[in-house]
Design an enzyme around this catalytic site. Sequence first.
Site, short mmCIF file in Angstrom:
data_model
loop_
_atom_site.label_atom_id
_atom_site.label_comp_id
_atom_site.label_asym_id
_atom_site.label_seq_id
_atom_site.Cartn_x
_atom_site.Cartn_y
_atom_site.Cartn_z
N HIS A 40 71.95 44.46 51.31
CA HIS A 40 73.15 43.96 51.20
C HIS A 40 74.29 45.06 50.86
CE1 HIS A 40 71.21 44.56 47.20
NE2 HIS A 40 72.28 44.82 46.61
N ASP A 82 78.99 38.11 43.80
CA ASP A 82 78.11 38.60 43.16
C ASP A 82 78.21 37.85 41.86
OD1 ASP A 82 76.89 40.57 41.00
OD2 ASP A 82 76.60 41.64 42.85
N ILE A 83 77.13 37.47 41.27
CA ILE A 83 77.15 36.85 39.93
C ILE A 83 77.67 37.73 38.80
CG2 ILE A 83 74.88 37.55 39.15
CD1 ILE A 83 74.50 34.29 39.07
P1 AMP Z 1 71.84 45.98 43.75
O1 AMP Z 1 71.79 46.53 42.42
O2 AMP Z 1 72.71 46.86 44.71
O3 AMP Z 1 70.65 45.61 44.33
O4 AMP Z 1 72.65 44.68 43.74
C1 AMP Z 1 72.00 43.42 43.54
C2 AMP Z 1 73.29 42.55 43.10
O5 AMP Z 1 72.93 41.13 43.04
C3 AMP Z 1 73.75 42.73 41.54
O6 AMP Z 1 74.91 43.11 41.60
C4 AMP Z 1 73.72 41.16 40.94
O7 AMP Z 1 74.80 40.89 40.01
C5 AMP Z 1 73.45 40.50 42.26
N1 AMP Z 1 72.54 39.25 42.10
C6 AMP Z 1 71.48 38.91 41.60
N2 AMP Z 1 71.12 37.84 41.56
C7 AMP Z 1 72.17 36.89 42.16
C8 AMP Z 1 72.73 35.40 42.48
N3 AMP Z 1 71.73 34.71 42.30
N4 AMP Z 1 73.83 35.29 43.15
C9 AMP Z 1 74.63 36.33 43.11
N5 AMP Z 1 74.58 37.74 42.78
C10 AMP Z 1 73.21 37.75 42.40
#
Ligand code: AMP
Length: 137
Positions: free
Chosen positions: A99, A30-31
């Site tokens: 996810h 996760d970023i």
């Molecule tokens: P959620 O709030 O459960 O939908 O989590 C979405 C997650 O995706 C968040 O924790 C973001 O930090 C992560 N995220 C969004 N874009 C990216 C990306 N390009 N690479 C890795 N993680 C990401």
Amino acid sequence: MNDCIFCKIVRGDIPCHKVYEDDDVLAFLDISQTTKGHTLVISKEHFRNLLYVPKDILAKVMGAAQKIAQAQVASLGAKGVNIINNTNEVAGQTVMHFHVHVIPRYSNEDALRLEFNSNKIEKLSLPAIAEEISKEM
Ligand code: AMP
Ligand code: ZN
């Protein structure tokens, strides 16, 4: 899905730090790195969220999540792990591609705050609620 960020990662259009991959599942860092090693496990196929994922794919995602949790403990020295799924905006889902978060825990004082409040439970009829849910299954 053309405009889905996680589909773009599956296609290789956007880079990721890959942790695990098989035919149906991809896992990458996760970023936001809530804690060191915070990993997302996704189905390669696009499903909006947990409510729409076929059971066999869900089982594969959860199997990968368990492996990653074990690896976080073994390799990063995590003392515990939270496995979290957010389903729909009301629950905090921001990316509408199914996810699961696998978040290693090192201390109660780290950046993840989870609180289960039960202060209203005494006003609810637990037998009635259990019946409501179970009759739909
Ligand atoms: P959620 O709030 O459960 O939908 O989590 C979405 C997650 O995706 C968040 O924790 C973001 O930090 C992560 N995220 C969004 N874009 C990216 C990306 N390009 N690479 C890795 N993680 C990401
Ligand atoms: Zn998608």
